[in-house]
Design a protein around this motif. Structure first.
Motif, mmCIF file in Angstrom:
data_model
loop_
_atom_site.group_PDB
_atom_site.id
_atom_site.type_symbol
_atom_site.label_atom_id
_atom_site.label_comp_id
_atom_site.label_asym_id
_atom_site.label_seq_id
_atom_site.Cartn_x
_atom_site.Cartn_y
_atom_site.Cartn_z
ATOM 1 N N ASN A 1 0.833 -1.200 0.000
ATOM 2 C CA ASN A 1 0.000 0.000 0.000
ATOM 3 C C ASN A 1 0.868 1.251 0.000
ATOM 4 O O ASN A 1 1.786 1.386 0.819
ATOM 5 C CB ASN A 1 -0.908 0.021 1.230
ATOM 6 N N ALA B 1 -16.043 6.645 6.614
ATOM 7 C CA ALA B 1 -15.218 7.610 5.889
ATOM 8 C C ALA B 1 -14.752 8.672 6.877
ATOM 9 O O ALA B 1 -15.487 9.590 7.228
ATOM 10 C CB ALA B 1 -16.023 8.237 4.752
ATOM 11 N N ARG C 1 -0.748 7.160 -0.815
ATOM 12 C CA ARG C 1 -2.022 7.575 -1.388
ATOM 13 C C ARG C 1 -3.108 6.540 -1.105
ATOM 14 O O ARG C 1 -4.253 6.884 -0.809
ATOM 15 C CB ARG C 1 -1.857 7.797 -2.901
ATOM 16 N N ASP C 2 -2.742 5.241 -1.179
ATOM 17 C CA ASP C 2 -3.721 4.191 -0.872
ATOM 18 C C ASP C 2 -4.210 4.315 0.572
ATOM 19 O O ASP C 2 -5.418 4.195 0.845
ATOM 20 C CB ASP C 2 -3.105 2.807 -1.088
ATOM 21 N N SER D 1 -7.854 17.063 6.267
ATOM 22 C CA SER D 1 -6.875 16.418 5.388
ATOM 23 C C SER D 1 -5.484 16.429 6.012
ATOM 24 O O SER D 1 -4.700 15.480 5.846
ATOM 25 C CB SER D 1 -6.846 17.127 4.023
ATOM 26 N N GLY E 1 -12.841 11.004 6.471
ATOM 27 C CA GLY E 1 -12.720 12.337 5.906
ATOM 28 C C GLY E 1 -13.851 13.253 6.343
ATOM 29 O O GLY E 1 -13.734 14.481 6.247
ATOM 30 N N ASN F 1 -9.709 8.295 4.247
ATOM 31 C CA ASN F 1 -10.601 9.381 3.856
ATOM 32 C C ASN F 1 -11.978 8.875 3.421
ATOM 33 O O ASN F 1 -13.010 9.433 3.801
ATOM 34 C CB ASN F 1 -9.953 10.185 2.727
ATOM 35 N N LEU F 2 -12.006 7.787 2.638
ATOM 36 C CA LEU F 2 -13.251 7.320 2.029
ATOM 37 C C LEU F 2 -13.878 6.137 2.752
ATOM 38 O O LEU F 2 -15.030 5.784 2.471
ATOM 39 C CB LEU F 2 -12.993 6.936 0.558
ATOM 40 N N PHE G 1 -4.117 7.008 2.505
ATOM 41 C CA PHE G 1 -4.884 8.246 2.650
ATOM 42 C C PHE G 1 -6.315 8.048 2.145
ATOM 43 O O PHE G 1 -7.285 8.420 2.819
ATOM 44 C CB PHE G 1 -4.202 9.375 1.876
ATOM 45 N N ASP G 2 -6.472 7.428 0.973
ATOM 46 C CA ASP G 2 -7.807 7.229 0.410
ATOM 47 C C ASP G 2 -8.642 6.295 1.268
ATOM 48 O O ASP G 2 -9.856 6.502 1.434
ATOM 49 C CB ASP G 2 -7.689 6.675 -1.011
ATOM 50 N N ALA G 3 -8.009 5.241 1.814
ATOM 51 C CA ALA G 3 -8.761 4.301 2.651
ATOM 52 C C ALA G 3 -9.284 4.981 3.907
ATOM 53 O O ALA G 3 -10.426 4.756 4.326
ATOM 54 C CB ALA G 3 -7.878 3.110 3.012
ATOM 55 N N HIS H 1 -14.111 1.961 3.892
ATOM 56 C CA HIS H 1 -14.022 0.700 3.160
ATOM 57 C C HIS H 1 -15.423 0.107 3.073
ATOM 58 O O HIS H 1 -16.016 -0.259 4.082
ATOM 59 C CB HIS H 1 -13.065 -0.270 3.866
#
Length: 700
Positions: A559, A579, A562-563, A586, A581, A569-570, A565-567, A572
C-alpha cells in the motif's frame, strides 16, 4: 338586643353621625394614603428581600423535609398530635369547627358591649386560639430541620430510576418471568428505549435491576442498611454472604465493631427476603451467573421435571469424587482441617491449608459439619458429601422460582459450548475468535466483514445462516461446510454452530463502527488521532484485531501513502470502517499516514501502551462480554479497571508480577484462575497488558 337598648343605640348613632368626618373626600384620602404605604412596603420587600424560593422538587431526595409557609406551620404541627388514622381530625375536623364558629359568630355574640370584660366567652376562645397558633408555630420551627438538610444521603437507586426510567415507565415496571432484565436495560430491546450501557455503569444497571424486580427490598435497604452502605457496594454480592450477614447480625465479622442490631429480630422473614431480592435480584439468568456458573458453566443438562429440579436446588446435592485425603495429608493436617471446617474462627491456621487442599472445589465456602469426628472421617476417607449448597436455606422463594425457571429453559437450548468448539475449529481462522473479521486468507485483496455485530445478525435469520454455512460462498473463498455439500459438518452440527452465533445477538462482542465520543482537536498529532480512533480496531501497536495489521511488512509494501490516505478518507465499503474524511481534516489524515508508516520500521508506537490506545480495545474484545455485566472487576472505563475487583487489587501499576489481571493471563494466579476461561490470550496481546501495567498503567 332589647327594644330600649336598640332605640338608645340608634339615637347615639345619629348624634355621632352629625359630628363625624365626611366619607368623601376625607376618609377616602386617608384610606388611599394607607394603601399607598402598604404598596410601597410590598415593593420594597419584593426588591430587597425577594421570595424564598427553593430548588425544584426532587422525589428521589430523601434528605428534603417538606414544610408549608409560616402561616400554616401551626396546622402542620397540629398533625403530630393526631398520628395514623387520627390524622383526619387535625386535617378536617378541627379546621371545619373553627370555620363554622367564625361563620356563626354574629349570631352567637349579639351583645352591644365592647369591653373585653363584658364578652368573656368570645374573648377567651379568641385568645386561646391565638396562643395555640403561636405556640404550635414556634414548636414547628424548633423541631423541624431546615429544608435541604444533610442528615442522610438520598436514595441513590431510587434517583437512578427516577432520572432514567420513570419518565416512560412510571413508578413500576412489569417484567415477564425469565426476562434477562440486565440485558434489556443494557442493550435496549424495543422502540424508543436507548441502550443504557453507554450512560450507566454495570453496577448502576445492577442496582436498577434489583430496584425494579424488588421495590419493597429497596425500601428495607434504605431504612436498615443505607446508613453505612450504598447499594452499589452490595448489589451483586454473594447470596450466601448476605444470608450469613443477616443471620449473624452483630456477630458477622465485618460488623463486630459496629453498633449493628440483630437483624433476625429487627427484620421479619418477609423483609429479609425482600432485602435479598433487592440485592441479589430474583432474575434467573443473573442468579445462575452469580451462584452456579463457576461450577456448571453456561448451563446444566437436566432431563427431569420442574418439581424435581426445584427439589435439587432447594435441598442441594452430593457427589462421590472427593478424594481420600488420608493418603496425602498427615494426621495433624487432617485434624487442623477438621477443626477449621467445624469452627473456622477457632482455627485460623486452617485457612491456608483449606485454600491449598479444598478451595479448588469449595472456593470460599466452608462446608457445614456438625462434629469434629464427622469432619475427620469425611476428609480422611472422602466419598459422598455436600458439594452443592442447600440453596433453599440461602435463596428466597422468588429467587428459587426464577432460578429453576431459567435452568429448565436453558437445559432445552442447544449446546452452546459445543457450538463454540465447532466455531473455533472451523470458522475462527477466517472470521476471528469473536466474529470480528479481518483479512481474507483466501483472497489477499479482500477483507471479511464482522459477522457478530447486532446489525449482521438482525438482518439474517437462522435459515440464511444455515445456508451460508452449509453451502459456503465460493465467490468469497468460503468452501461448503455442510456434509450434503461435501463439507465436514452434519446437519446437527450446523444447527449447533448457528445457535452459538445467534447467542451473540443478545450481547454482540463486536460493535462497529467504533464509537467516536470526542472528535480530535485540529491540533492533535497523528499519534494522538490514531490512539483515539484507530487503535480500537487496528491495535495500539498496529498489530491488528478487528481491522488490518499495519505492522505487517507485506501490507506496508503493498500500500502506498495515497492508498492509505484514500482508505482513511473514504472508508471501506466491505467493512464497517467509516469515511473518516467526514470527521478529520486532510492535514490530520496526512499526519495519520505518517504515523502508520512508523509501524513498518519499529513495529510499535513510541512510548508504552496506554489504556485509551491499546488496552481498552483488548478489554472490550476479550473481557467485558462477561466482566462488564456480571459485577466484580470490569474494564469498561479506566477508573473501573484500576479500582474495581474483589479480594485485593486487580491491577498494581508498575508491578505486573503481583497484579492479578496479569496472573490470570499467564497462569501464575495462586488459585489457578485462567482468563479467559477457554485458555490463554495470544502472546502479543498478553505482552501489551504486561507492558502497560509495568509502565504504570497510563490512561493516555
Amino acid at each position: 338586643m332589647k327594644k330600649e337598648e336598640r332605640e338608645a343605640y340608634l339615637e347615639n348613632y345619629e348624634e355621632e353621625k352629625k359630628k363625624g368626618v365626611p366619607f368623601w373626600p376625607d376618609i377616602i384620602f386617608k384610606d388611599s394614603i394607607v394603601a399607598f404605604i402598604i404598596f410601597i412596603a410590598l415593593v420594597a420587600l419584593a426588591y430587597f428581600v425577594g421570595a424564598s424560593l427553593e430548588e425544584i422538587a426532587d422525589p428521589s431526595d430523601a434528605t428534603y423535609t417538606p414544610r408549608p409557609e409560616w402561616y400554616f406551620l401551626f396546622l402542620f404541627q397540629l398533625l403530630k398530635f393526631f398520628p395514623g388514622d387520627l390524622e383526619v381530625i387535625g386535617v378536617i375536623v378541627l379546621p371545619v369547627i373553627a370555620i363554622v364558629f367564625l361563620i356563626l359568630l354574629p349570631w352567637i355574640d349579639r351583645s352591644s358591649r365592647r369591653h373585653p370584660a363584658g364578652r368573656p366567652v368570645v374573648i377567651g376562645v379568641t385568645v386561646f386560639g391565638m396562643v395555640a397558633a403561636v405556640f404550635l408555630t414556634v414548636q414547628a420551627v424548633e423541631e423541624a430541620p431546615p429544608p435541604g438538610g444533610t442528615t442522610a444521603e438520598g436514595d441513590r437507586t431510587a434517583a437512578l430510576y427516577v432520572d432514567n426510567c420513570a419518565g416512560c415507565h412510571g413508578s413500576t415496571v412489569a417484567v415477564a418471568p425469565g426476562t434477562d432484565l440486565f440485558a434489556v436495560i443494557s442493550a435496549g430491546t424495543h422502540e424508543g428505549m436507548p441502550s443504557w450501557n453507554a450512560d450507566l455503569a454495570a453496577d448502576e444497571i445492577d442496582a436498577l435491576v434489583g430496584f425494579i424486580l424488588a421495590p419493597r427490598g429497596n425500601e428495607v435497604f434504605a431504612s436498615s442498611c443505607a446508613g453505612c452502605h450504598t447499594a452499589d457496594e452490595l448489589i451483586e454480592a454473594d447470596a450466601i454472604e448476605l444470608r450469613n450477614a443477616l443471620e449473624a447480625g452483630s456477630g458477622y465479622p465485618p460488623h463486630e465493631t459496629l453498633d449493628v442490631p440483630e437483624w433476625s429480630e429487627v427484620l421479619s422473614s418477609a423483609e429479609q427476603g425482600q432485602l435479598l431480592n433487592f440485592l441479589t435480584a430474583p432474575d434467573g439468568q443473573r442468579l445462575w451467573t452469580q451462584q452456579c456458573s463457576s461450577c456448571h458453566g453456561r448451563s446444566v443438562a437436566f432431563a427431569g421435571t420442574t418439581e424435581e429440579l426445584r427439589e435439587v436446588v432447594v435441598q442441594g446435592g452430593g457427589h462421590l469424587d472427593m478424594p481420600a485425603f488420608g493418603a496425602t495429608l498427615g494426621d495433624a493436617d487432617i485434624e487442623i482441617l477438621a477443626n477449621y471446617v467445624t469452627d473456622p474462627a477457632s482455627t485460623p491456621e486452617g485457612e491456608q491449608l483449606f485454600a491449598q487442599s479444598c478451595a479448588s472445589c469449595h472456593a470460599q465456602r466452608i462446608p457445614r459439619v456438625e462434629s469434629f469426628d464427622e469432619a475427620v472421617q469425611a476428609i480422611a476417607l472422602g466419598g459422598a458429601h455436600e458439594d452443592m449448597p442447600v440453596w433453599g436455606e440461602i435463596l428466597t422463594d422468588e429467587q428459587t422460582d426464577a432460578l429453576v425457571a431459567y435452568v429448565a429453559e436453558a437445559a432445552e437450548r442447544p449446546d452452546l459450548a459445543s457450538g463454540q468448539e465447532l466455531y473455533a475449529q472451523n470458522c475462527a481462522n477466517c472470521h476471528g475468535e469473536f466474529g470480528e473479521g479481518g483479512l481474507n486468507p483466501a483472497r489477499s485483496d479482500d477483507i471479511i466483514a464482522p459477522i457478530s455485530t447486532a446489525e449482521y445478525l438482525r438482518t439474517r435469520d437462522d435459515q440464511t445462516l444455515r445456508a451460508i454455512i452449509s453451502q459456503g460462498q465460493p465467490n468469497f473463498g468460503m468452501s461448503p461446510f455442510g456434509s450434503a455439500f461435501g463439507g465436514p459438518l452434519s446437519d446437527d452440527q450446523v444447527d449447533e454452530l448457528v445457535a452459538f452465533m445467534r447467542a451473540w445477538e443478545a450481547n454482540p462482542p463486536v460493535e462497529l463502527p467504533p464509537e467516536v465520543e470526542d472528535v480530535p482537536q485540529p491540533t492533535a498529532s497523528g499519534q494522538e488521532v490514531y490512539g483515539q480512533l484507530c487503535a480500537q480496531c487496528h491495535g495500539q501497536l498496529g498489530q491488528g484485531g478487528i481491522g488490518t495489521a499495519f505492522a505487517d511488512p507485506s501490507w506496508q509494501s503493498a500500500n502506498s501513502d495515497r492508498d492509505i490516505f484514500d482508505a482513511v478518507n473514504l472508508g471501506h465499503e466491505a467493512t464497517a470502517m467509516i469515511a473518516w474524511g467526514e470527521v478529520l481534516t486532510s492535514q490530520q489524515i496526512e499526519q495519520l499516514v505518517v504515523h502508520i508508516r512508523t509501524f513498518e520500521s519499529s513495529g510499535s508506537t513510541a512510548g508504552p501502551p496506554t489504556y485509551d490506545g491499546a488496552v481498552s480495545s483488548i478489554f472490550e474484545e476479550s473481557c467485558t462480554a462477561c466482566h462488564g455485566s456480571l459485577g466484580g472487576w470490569t474494564g469498561t472505563s479506566y477508573e473501573e479497571a484500576l479500582n474495581t475487583g474483589q479480594g485485593g487489587p486487580t491491577i498494581i501499576p508498575g508491578d505486573p508480577d503481583n497484579s492479578r489481571l496479569v496472573q490470570t493471563m499467564i497462569d501464575t494466579h495462586p488459585d489457578g484462575v485462567i482468563m479467559p476461561p477457554a485458555g490463554l490470550l495470544p502472546d502479543d496481546t498478553v505482552q501489551i497488558i504486561i507492558d502497560w501495567v509495568a509502565a504504570g498503567a497510563p490512561e493516555r
